[in-house]
Design a protein around this motif. Structure first.
Motif, PDB file in Angstrom:
ATOM      1  N   THR A 291      46.880  48.522  49.176  1.00 13.32           N
ATOM      2  CA  THR A 291      47.615  49.636  48.585  1.00 13.32           C
ATOM      3  C   THR A 291      48.413  49.231  47.355  1.00 13.32           C
ATOM      4  O   THR A 291      49.092  50.066  46.749  1.00 13.32           O
ATOM      5  CB  THR A 291      48.589  50.252  49.609  1.00 13.32           C
ATOM      6  N   GLY A 292      48.378  47.966  46.986  1.00 15.11           N
ATOM      7  CA  GLY A 292      49.096  47.505  45.800  1.00 15.11           C
ATOM      8  C   GLY A 292      48.241  47.620  44.551  1.00 15.11           C
ATOM      9  O   GLY A 292      47.191  48.277  44.534  1.00 15.11           O
ATOM     10  N   PHE A 293      48.665  46.967  43.467  1.00 14.11           N
ATOM     11  CA  PHE A 293      47.932  47.036  42.207  1.00 14.11           C
ATOM     12  C   PHE A 293      46.665  46.180  42.176  1.00 14.11           C
ATOM     13  O   PHE A 293      45.677  46.574  41.573  1.00 14.11           O
ATOM     14  CB  PHE A 293      48.855  46.652  41.044  1.00 14.11           C
ATOM     15  N   PRO A 294      46.642  44.997  42.839  1.00 10.34           N
ATOM     16  CA  PRO A 294      45.407  44.193  42.789  1.00 10.34           C
ATOM     17  C   PRO A 294      44.265  44.881  43.540  1.00 10.34           C
ATOM     18  O   PRO A 294      44.482  45.599  44.523  1.00 10.34           O
ATOM     19  CB  PRO A 294      45.795  42.891  43.494  1.00 10.34           C
ATOM     20  N   GLN A 295      43.057  44.643  43.061  1.00 17.36           N
ATOM     21  CA  GLN A 295      41.865  45.163  43.746  1.00 17.36           C
ATOM     22  C   GLN A 295      41.237  44.131  44.669  1.00 17.36           C
ATOM     23  O   GLN A 295      40.359  44.470  45.449  1.00 17.36           O
ATOM     24  CB  GLN A 295      40.822  45.616  42.720  1.00 17.36           C
TER      25      GLN A 295
END
Length: 240
Positions: A162-166
């Motif tokens: 759910t954060g910015f990194p994929q």
């Protein structure tokens, strides 16, 4: 660690080990699984490679498969703390060779990938693992799995975030995925599924790795006394 039944009987070099180590070998083998294996494509970072092997050992996986078409698989001995001696490492030049070897043994092959068809969450693979052995495939640090690896697999899965990194570091992805599938067995301290024959063979290998030439000399002497036709590893002992 409670004592689980072990099929590994008395060994010719048991007396070279401390009782604690001999027990530890048997008990670790009694908890190993061969139904879940890792496949790592062209890992370029020795620290990631070492962390993957340590994860496999810590969470009870018997084997890891690696491909080396682009990069050699390098394990840092100091960081490994010996764990690479206790994981059955299979090295393949190409991913197609790896897949063929695994399919011949009945494995279903799933790649870690962001495809729309991916199973969301490795824990969702538990039912599949209960029905059929699984091989989880992870790509290189920079590009992920190759097109050949994705095309040749039976399906794919992803780790939801759910954060910015994929994506996560490959060694972290391996740890998250393996624990998601192994956490119940680990928490229950459950027996593994290696055959008695494989446990005995691995015990013999581990003893040879740990005790080196002392074990080789003794094993060769044991073969001579019994008169059996067995494969003997290492040079013949120097009898003077």
């Amino acid at each position: 660690m409670r004592d689980l039944p072990s099929p590994v009987g008395p060994h010719p070099v048991d007396h070279l080990l401390t009782p604690e180590r001999a027990r530890r070998y048997r008990q670790v083998l009694a908890r190993r699984t061969g139904r879940l294996v890792l496949v790592v494509e062209d890992c370029s970072d020795p620290h990631n490679a070492t962390a993957i092997v340590r994860t496999a050992d810590a969470f009870g996986l018997a084997e890891v498969h690696v491909t080396t078409a682009a990069n050699r698989f390098k394990v840092n001995r100091r960081v490994s703390q010996g764990s690479h001696h206790y994981v059955d490492l299979h090295v393949h030049q190409r991913i197609e060779e790896c897949y063929a070897a695994l399919r011949a043994r009945g494995f279903r092959i799933l790649v870690s990938d962001l495809a729309a068809s991916a199973v969301v969450g490795p824990q969702q693979l538990r039912d599949q693992l209960a029905r059929q052995p699984l091989a989880l495939v992870f790509g290189s640090e920079s590009t992920g799995v190759t097109p050949a690896a994705a095309a040749g697999a039976d399906g794919c899965f992803l780790i939801p975030m759910t954060g910015f990194p994929q994506s996560l570091n490959v060694s972290v992805s391996v740890a998250v995925s393996v624990y998601a599938l192994r956490q119940d067995a680990l928490a229950a301290d459950a027996p593994g599924d290696l055959s008695p024959e494989r446990q005995c063979a691995l015990y013999d290998l581990w003893v040879r790795e740990h005790k080196g030439r002392a074990a080789e000399v003794l094993m060769q002497a044991e073969v001579g006394r019994k008169g059996e036709e067995l494969d003997v590893y290492g040079k013949a002992p120097d009898l003077g």
